[in-house]
Design an enzyme around this catalytic site. Structure first.
Site, PDB file in Angstrom:
ATOM      1  N   HIS A  86       0.846  -1.202   0.000  1.00  8.96           N
ATOM      2  CA  HIS A  86       0.000   0.000   0.000  1.00  8.96           C
ATOM      3  C   HIS A  86       0.881   1.252   0.000  1.00  8.96           C
ATOM      4  CE1 HIS A  86      -2.937   2.994   1.148  1.00  8.96           C
ATOM      5  NE2 HIS A  86      -3.875   2.128   0.828  1.00  8.96           N
ATOM      6  N   GLU A 155      -3.984   1.560  -7.351  1.00  7.99           N
ATOM      7  CA  GLU A 155      -4.378   2.724  -6.552  1.00  7.99           C
ATOM      8  C   GLU A 155      -3.449   3.892  -6.876  1.00  7.99           C
ATOM      9  OE1 GLU A 155      -6.610   1.570  -2.745  1.00  7.99           O
ATOM     10  OE2 GLU A 155      -4.502   1.425  -2.278  1.00  7.99           O
TER      11      GLU A 155
HETATM   12  P1  PGA Z   1      -9.697   5.832   0.134  1.00  5.00           P
HETATM   13  O1  PGA Z   1      -8.481   4.807   0.438  1.00  5.00           O
HETATM   14  O2  PGA Z   1     -10.840   4.988  -0.377  1.00  5.00           O
HETATM   15  O3  PGA Z   1      -9.979   6.469   1.450  1.00  5.00           O
HETATM   16  O4  PGA Z   1      -9.203   6.778  -0.916  1.00  5.00           O
HETATM   17  C1  PGA Z   1      -8.239   3.719  -0.401  1.00  5.00           C
HETATM   18  C2  PGA Z   1      -7.015   2.983   0.083  1.00  5.00           C
HETATM   19  O5  PGA Z   1      -6.109   3.632   0.633  1.00  5.00           O
HETATM   20  O6  PGA Z   1      -6.919   1.758  -0.053  1.00  5.00           O
END
Ligand code: PGA
Length: 237
Positions: A86, A155
């Protein structure tokens, strides 16, 4: 079947998790719902209607280390998924490829599924380097592990917690790019989730992108009623 993965990060107290669980445990889910609380709250979630995941796993192999949590421990608490790579771990904990390789190896040897997160920063996006970054984040880690029980979460760093979401065409291109390089390099189909500022309001629009196999949701997953509603949207596709 789509995935809806709920990453609570370091939010929700014991009492809030108990309340959350009371709200979702009697629902029936027809999708892959994965709840990822912080470590101390994992055992509060006890329904067979969803899967459990951990937000982290030890990167240390075969040593006694204070403060670490092993794959076997996670499994004994009913976890079947673990998050690796992440962007917040990359940024705040300075985790690098060797950490991800070891975490994936540890997870796989305990039979856990891995959700490996990748994504470019705003600077990389603006410099036109998105594909290079994604290719490196994939090959430098996945070349060194077995490609089994791994899902990718795409992401974009600039989309996490910012309220900004890529356009559908950008998302479609980037996710297809990820799938294509994995097919090219490892001759495998892989599931790719999207994560970053997903809400109950915008999830429907993004489900129109064929290449998206599900969502990794942070902030919006802290409300169990939101999760129930998002699940219904994904189940009815
Ligand atoms: P968010 O976070 O939906 O609050 O943007 C997603 C993540 O960090 O996995």
């Amino acid at each position: 079947m789509k995935y809806l993965v709920c990453n609570f990060k370091n939010k929700l107290s014991k009492e809030e998790c108990m309340r959350y669980n009371r709200i979702i445990k009697d629902e029936t889910f027809k999708l892959n719902l994965v709840i990822m609380p912080s470590f101390p709250n994992i055992s509060i979630f006890d329904s067979n209607e969803y899967s459990l995941g951990a937000q982290d796993i030890s990167s240390i192999i075969d040593e006694k280390v204070t403060g670490e949590v092993t794959g076997e421990q996670l499994k004994s608490f009913g976890c079947s998924y673990v998050l690796v790579g992440h962007s917040e771990r990359r940024e705040f904990k300075k985790e690098i490829n060797i950490d991800f390789i070891n975490k994936i190896t540890n997870a796989q040897s305990s039979g856990l599924n891995v959700i490996y997160c990748i994504g470019e920063t705003i600077q990389e996006k603006e410099a036109g380097k998105t594909y290079d970054v994604l290719e490196k984040q994939i090959s430098e880690v996945l070349n060194n592990v077995e490609l089994k029980n791994i899902i990718i979460a795409y992401e974009p760093v600039w989309a996490i917690g910012s309220g900004k979401v890529p356009t559908n065409s950008l998302l479609q291109n980037n996710i297809e790019y990820i799938k294509d390089i994995i097919d090219e390099k490892y001759e495998q189909d892989i599931k790719v989730l999207y994560g970053g500022s997903i809400t109950l309001e915008n999830i429907t629009d993004i489900t129109r992108i064929d290449a998206v196999d599900g969502f990794l949701v942070g902030g919006a997953s802290l409300n169990p009623n939101n999760v129930i509603e998002m699940a219904k949207i994904l189940e009815n596709l």
